[in-house]
Design an enzyme around this catalytic site. Structure first.
Site, PDB file in Angstrom:
ATOM      1  N   SER A  64       0.795  -1.239   0.000  1.00 21.83           N
ATOM      2  CA  SER A  64       0.000   0.000   0.000  1.00 21.83           C
ATOM      3  C   SER A  64       0.818   1.274   0.000  1.00 21.83           C
ATOM      4  CB  SER A  64      -0.945   0.017   1.195  1.00 21.83           C
ATOM      5  OG  SER A  64      -2.020  -0.834   0.922  1.00 21.83           O
ATOM      6  N   LYS A  67       0.342   3.382  -2.909  1.00 19.50           N
ATOM      7  CA  LYS A  67      -0.847   4.243  -3.038  1.00 19.50           C
ATOM      8  C   LYS A  67      -0.507   5.736  -2.937  1.00 19.50           C
ATOM      9  CE  LYS A  67      -3.753   0.577  -1.079  1.00 19.50           C
ATOM     10  NZ  LYS A  67      -4.480   0.122   0.130  1.00 19.50           N
ATOM     11  N   TYR A 191      -3.871  -2.557 -10.206  1.00 18.70           N
ATOM     12  CA  TYR A 191      -3.756  -2.346  -8.746  1.00 18.70           C
ATOM     13  C   TYR A 191      -2.875  -3.429  -8.101  1.00 18.70           C
ATOM     14  CZ  TYR A 191      -5.128  -2.404  -3.838  1.00 18.70           C
ATOM     15  OH  TYR A 191      -5.100  -2.423  -2.463  1.00 18.70           O
ATOM     16  N   TYR A 243      -4.589   3.339   8.111  1.00 21.56           N
ATOM     17  CA  TYR A 243      -5.936   2.761   8.301  1.00 21.56           C
ATOM     18  C   TYR A 243      -6.489   3.159   9.671  1.00 21.56           C
ATOM     19  CZ  TYR A 243      -3.927   0.113   4.500  1.00 21.56           C
ATOM     20  OH  TYR A 243      -3.304  -0.240   3.352  1.00 21.56           O
ATOM     21  N   VAL A 261       1.153  -3.757   3.784  1.00 24.72           N
ATOM     22  CA  VAL A 261       1.125  -5.056   4.471  1.00 24.72           C
ATOM     23  C   VAL A 261       2.377  -5.900   4.218  1.00 24.72           C
ATOM     24  CG1 VAL A 261      -1.384  -5.271   4.762  1.00 24.72           C
ATOM     25  CG2 VAL A 261      -0.304  -6.145   2.682  1.00 24.72           C
TER      26      VAL A 261
HETATM   27  N1  GLU Z   1      -2.384  -5.236  -1.989  1.00 25.07           N
HETATM   28  C1  GLU Z   1      -2.892  -5.177  -0.633  1.00 25.07           C
HETATM   29  C2  GLU Z   1      -4.387  -5.363  -0.643  1.00 25.07           C
HETATM   30  O1  GLU Z   1      -5.015  -4.862  -1.532  1.00 25.07           O
HETATM   31  C3  GLU Z   1      -2.521  -3.854  -0.037  1.00 25.07           C
HETATM   32  C4  GLU Z   1      -2.936  -3.716   1.397  1.00 25.07           C
HETATM   33  C5  GLU Z   1      -1.912  -3.002   2.237  1.00 25.07           C
HETATM   34  O2  GLU Z   1      -0.743  -2.966   1.938  1.00 25.07           O
HETATM   35  O3  GLU Z   1      -2.311  -2.457   3.279  1.00 25.07           O
HETATM   36  O4  GLU Z   1      -4.942  -5.975   0.216  1.00 25.07           O
END
Ligand code: GLU
Length: 309
Positions: A64, A67, A191, A243, A261
């Site tokens: 993430s 992002k 994605y 989050y 993650v």
């Molecule tokens: N590719 C992971 C997902 O979509 C990213 C989540 C993350 O890194 O927090 O679940």
């Protein structure tokens, strides 16, 4: 003021010895295989001095953290219109939550929860083939990190593509509200692949420099984004980057930051430094357990919290 290199190496020594390492992400099978004993930290200051130690040259799945860079790219492509598709309020929900989307009629709370990032990826994809959009994202990372060797870990992307049922649900749900323009499988393909970009702490710290220096890369003086945009991206990182652990991260670390993650965190000390830490074990909110503790130590010792010493 303590010496940066000393602080970094002392933190790495401490973190390597700690028995509490958190849990590696298991819902992406390829990430479940990563050794939780690893720890890397890299800090690059305003003058370009890099202090790095531990497993700072081992590539890991940025997940993430990508992002932040897709948000930057999408804002460059569509400007503030982006905020019609995605909100910018903290979610208070887990990263892959479905319930909030129903209440809010398919508009994700922010660009850093999965639903929001998928909507942002869809904006980047529009008018392009998936391969071109992905190439654009990867080249942007390589440019920012000044390293053309950065690649996508295909095994991680394929692993998530096989098991990412929740993300498929989120994307389809948004599609039903007209928030996704492209075929869902194309948007998700891009994605999953940008989440699977592999980078080292050193590379990531370099890539984040523009956020610490008013939108400019201080090594070249070139502007990546306007200062105002960098400021706003930092604001969203501070409020939404971890989050439902974002409040705790602000309380303990006091910097804009984005976790993934894969166990990485990119943190921004405005005017001072760009910081990347990696420890694969996660806490209950899906954020790097030792990564957060290490950043707390760092900002405390250096007085770098944006909220004061
Ligand atoms: N590719 C992971 C997902 O979509 C990213 C989540 C993350 O890194 O927090 O679940």
């Amino acid at each position: 003021m303590p010496n940066l290199e000393t602080v970094v190496s002392e933190i790495v020594d401490e973190m390597r010895q700690r028995p509490d390492r958190g849990e590696v992400a298991r819902y992406i099978p390829e990430l479940a295989r990563v050794d939780p004993g690893q720890f890397g930290l890299a800090v690059i200051g305003a003058d370009g001095t890099m202090a790095a130690a531990g497993d700072c040259d081992v590539p890991f799945s940025i997940q993430s953290i990508s992002k932040v860079f897709t948000l930057t790219l999408a804002l460059g492509m569509v400007g503030d219109k982006l905020w019609r598709r995605v909100g910018r309020e903290p979610s208070g929900s887990p990263f892959n939550s479905v319930v909030q989307l129903e209440y809010e009629r398919g508009i994700p709370r922010n660009p850093f929860i999965n639903a929001g990032a998928i909507a942002v990826t869809d904006l980047i994809l529009s008018g392009h083939q998936p391969r071109e959009a992905l190439g654009e994202i990867l080249r942007f990372m390589q440019y920012l990190a000044q390293d053309a060797s950065i690649t996508i870990d295909e095994a991680v992307a394929a692993s998530e593509q096989r098991t990412g049922f929740r993300n498929v649900a989120l994307a389809n749900y948004m599609k039903s509200f007209g928030v996704i323009d492209n075929p869902v499988e194309y948007t998700l393909g891009v994605y999953f692949h940008h989440c699977a970009i592999s980078m080292t702490c050193r590379q990531l710290a370099v890539a984040g420099r523009f956020l610490a220096h008013s939108g400019r890369d201080p090594s070249t003086g070139l502007s990546v984004v306007q200062a105002e945009r960098a400021k706003r991206i930092n604001a969203v990182m501070l409020t939404c980057g971890h989050y439902d652990g974002s409040g705790e991260f602000a309380y303990r670390v006091g910097l804009p930051g984005k976790s993934g993650v894969g166990g990485g965190i990119l943190a921004v000390a405005p005017g001072r430094a760009s910081i990347a830490v990696w420890a694969p074990g996660l806490d209950a909110a899906g954020n790097s357990h030792l990564g957060r503790i290490a950043l707390e130590r760092l900002t405390k010792r250096l007085g770098w919290s944006i909220f004061g010493e």
